[in-house]
Design an enzyme around this catalytic site. Structure first.
Site, PDB file in Angstrom:
ATOM      1  N   LYS A   1       4.408  -7.006   3.488  1.00 31.87           N
ATOM      2  CA  LYS A   1       4.123  -5.596   3.246  1.00 31.87           C
ATOM      3  C   LYS A   1       4.000  -4.921   4.602  1.00 31.87           C
ATOM      4  O   LYS A   1       3.534  -5.505   5.583  1.00 31.87           O
ATOM      5  CB  LYS A   1       2.864  -5.405   2.399  1.00 31.87           C
ATOM      6  CG  LYS A   1       1.550  -5.800   3.044  1.00 31.87           C
ATOM      7  CD  LYS A   1       0.891  -4.757   3.889  1.00 31.87           C
ATOM      8  CE  LYS A   1       0.704  -3.462   3.141  1.00 31.87           C
ATOM      9  NZ  LYS A   1       0.122  -2.415   4.072  1.00 31.87           N
TER      10      LYS A   1
ATOM     11  N   ASN B   1       0.592  10.359   6.167  1.00 31.08           N
ATOM     12  CA  ASN B   1      -0.616  10.025   6.915  1.00 31.08           C
ATOM     13  C   ASN B   1      -1.643  11.138   6.973  1.00 31.08           C
ATOM     14  O   ASN B   1      -2.801  10.902   7.320  1.00 31.08           O
ATOM     15  CB  ASN B   1      -0.231   9.552   8.324  1.00 31.08           C
ATOM     16  CG  ASN B   1       0.371   8.160   8.294  1.00 31.08           C
ATOM     17  OD1 ASN B   1      -0.345   7.181   8.115  1.00 31.08           O
ATOM     18  ND2 ASN B   1       1.677   8.075   8.421  1.00 31.08           N
TER      19      ASN B   1
ATOM     20  N   SER C   1      -6.611   9.764   0.423  1.00 34.02           N
ATOM     21  CA  SER C   1      -6.661  10.278  -0.937  1.00 34.02           C
ATOM     22  C   SER C   1      -5.593   9.647  -1.815  1.00 34.02           C
ATOM     23  O   SER C   1      -5.613   9.828  -3.009  1.00 34.02           O
ATOM     24  CB  SER C   1      -6.464  11.789  -0.927  1.00 34.02           C
ATOM     25  OG  SER C   1      -5.218  12.143  -0.369  1.00 34.02           O
TER      26      SER C   1
ATOM     27  N   THR D   1       0.863  -1.186   0.000  1.00 34.50           N
ATOM     28  CA  THR D   1       0.000   0.000   0.000  1.00 34.50           C
ATOM     29  C   THR D   1       0.901   1.238   0.000  1.00 34.50           C
ATOM     30  O   THR D   1       1.252   1.747  -1.048  1.00 34.50           O
ATOM     31  CB  THR D   1      -0.971   0.000   1.197  1.00 34.50           C
ATOM     32  OG1 THR D   1      -0.244  -0.259   2.402  1.00 34.50           O
ATOM     33  CG2 THR D   1      -2.038  -1.065   1.029  1.00 34.50           C
TER      34      THR D   1
ATOM     35  N   GLU E   1       7.219   4.629   7.228  1.00 28.69           N
ATOM     36  CA  GLU E   1       6.741   5.813   6.519  1.00 28.69           C
ATOM     37  C   GLU E   1       7.593   7.039   6.860  1.00 28.69           C
ATOM     38  O   GLU E   1       7.678   7.454   8.011  1.00 28.69           O
ATOM     39  CB  GLU E   1       5.270   6.056   6.842  1.00 28.69           C
ATOM     40  CG  GLU E   1       4.381   4.986   6.209  1.00 28.69           C
ATOM     41  CD  GLU E   1       2.928   5.063   6.618  1.00 28.69           C
ATOM     42  OE1 GLU E   1       2.108   4.449   5.916  1.00 28.69           O
ATOM     43  OE2 GLU E   1       2.618   5.696   7.641  1.00 28.69           O
TER      44      GLU E   1
ATOM     45  N   THR F   1       3.506  -6.505  12.738  1.00 28.36           N
ATOM     46  CA  THR F   1       3.782  -6.278  11.324  1.00 28.36           C
ATOM     47  C   THR F   1       2.476  -6.012  10.622  1.00 28.36           C
ATOM     48  O   THR F   1       1.437  -5.969  11.261  1.00 28.36           O
ATOM     49  CB  THR F   1       4.496  -7.475  10.683  1.00 28.36           C
ATOM     50  OG1 THR F   1       4.846  -7.144   9.346  1.00 28.36           O
ATOM     51  CG2 THR F   1       3.652  -8.713  10.685  1.00 28.36           C
TER      52      THR F   1
END
Length: 408
Positions: free
Chosen positions: A182, A403, A408, A156, A280, A193
């Protein structure tokens, strides 16, 4: 998958096929991102399965059904949907998962509880049944794909495909393990995870495979954190097809059991590190090594308090040798610690020993270490023999950017 690759990314490894495993990908259209978003793995009859799942009490129907299915110990298929987590969707979400299981079971001629489903993405939107049905139909007709194709499809906000492989000698035969995962955000050790899948051609009894996976999880997936948030969908499944032809592993008394356990642990560790490397907005990979605790579990909890501290993580992002923030995080962990026994270091350079700043402390080598991509924090509590290592990443503006507009 994100367009901008993490600076901590690792190349996807060369991974051989696993006997009894056929991978396919398809486009169900769960999200308008113009790529495949459904991974389908067909497994040989008799494949053993084991799993660990999130402890989040608001978990998805996929997790609930997976926990139930795992009890019978066998699997014939895995379906992974990306773009929609199908969590917090009530009876409609459960019906969608059951429809996927029924469709795949009908196509393969197996029991419905031998079909495992995972979903990842936005929370609170029911998985569309029509898209799921179309995606499964397309996957069943698709040509077999590579491990890297499958890894890319389940992503993702990931910025690179993640895979790991290992081999072991079991009963005189070489057995192979291949795995994909992932995960990039909403990563915290409970069980720590996002979605991970391990495949092996070793013949392993389901109960023993479960014991081995649970043990490996405790020292790998449950020792990583990106942001302290535990997902509603976290799942790691291990599938053992038995295609290698070794004598059944059903306990540590079996020939080669130790070697297989070590290989499984190695694969889990590789996967866990890859998730942190793709945290991230991450710019730095951080290992927090704790020693001198009253127990290994206590050391792990102290390590996680440090690894989850926004103040520690932002200091590392800013390359600031602010070891006082580490002291703070140790003190708030709720574990036995003594200020006057505590030692703190970075990159093998001690800043404070036994509760006191070093009189001859030189910050220059610490500052140089913090400018790198691979950071280590050493903590010695001076209270016992317990030790643990926890892995995390820094906290940057990139995390906020990703985040703030995730939907979107």
């Amino acid at each position: 998958m994100s367009d901008a690759t993490s600076p901590l990314a690792q190349p996807f490894p060369a991974m051989p096929p696993i006997g009894g495993v056929t991978l396919r990908v398809a486009r169900a259209g769960y999200k308008d991102w113009g790529r495949c978003d459904l991974t389908f793995a067909e497994l040989a009859e008799g494949t053993a399965v084991a799993g660990v799942f999130t402890r989040n009490v608001c978990c998805s129907s996929e997790v609930e059904l997976g926990r139930d299915n795992i009890k019978q110990g066998r699997a014939r298929a895995l379906v992974v949907n990306a773009g929609n987590s199908n969590a917090f969707t009530g009876y409609r979400g459960r019906e969608a998962v059951e429809a996927i299981m029924a469709q795949v079971a009908g196509a393969l001629g197996c029991a419905q509880d031998q079909v495992f489903v995972s979903s990842t993405g936005v929370i609170g939107v029911p998985l569309p049944k029509d898209k799921a049905q179309g995606g499964i139909k397309a996957a069943l007709l698709a040509s077999p794909c590579t491990w890297e194709d499958a890894a890319n499809t389940i992503g993702t906000t990931d910025t690179f495909a993640k895979g790991a492989t290992a081999r072991a000698i079991v009963d005189g035969k070489t057995v192979t393990l291949c795995a994909i995962i992932k995960g990039s955000g909403m990563i915290a050790p409970d069980m720590a995870t996002m979605l991970g899948y391990i495949f092996t051609d070793c013949e392993v009894a389901p109960a023993f495979l479960q014991d081995l996976l649970s043990a490996a999880n405790q020292q790998t997936f449950s020792c990583i954190t990106v942001d302290s948030d535990t997902s509603t969908s976290d799942t790691v499944l291990a599938f053992a097809t038995g295609a290698a032809g070794n004598a059944l592993l059903d306990s540590f008394d079996s020939s080669g059991a130790d070697a297989f356990a070590a290989a499984l642990h190695d694969v889990c560790r590789q996967l866990a590190h890859l998730v942190v490397r793709d945290g991230e907005g991450a710019q730095k990979f951080i290992a927090v090594a704790v020693s001198g605790a009253v127990s290994d579990d206590s050391a792990r909890k102290v390590g996680l308090a440090v690894a989850n501290s926004p103040l520690v993580k932002t200091a590392i992002a800013g390359e600031d040798a602010n070891w006082g923030r580490v002291v703070m995080a140790v003190g708030k962990a709720g574990e036995p610690a003594d200020r006057d026994q505590l030692s703190i270091g970075f990159g093998g350079n001690w800043c404070a020993r036994e509760g006191q700043p070093l009189a001859d402390y030189d910050e220059a080598p610490v500052a140089a270490h913090l400018k790198g991509r691979e950071i280590s924090i050493e903590i010695d509590l001076g209270m016992g023999e317990g030790r643990a290592t926890v892995w995390t990443c820094d906290l940057t503006h990139g995390y906020i950017s990703i985040n703030a507009d995730y939907r979107s």
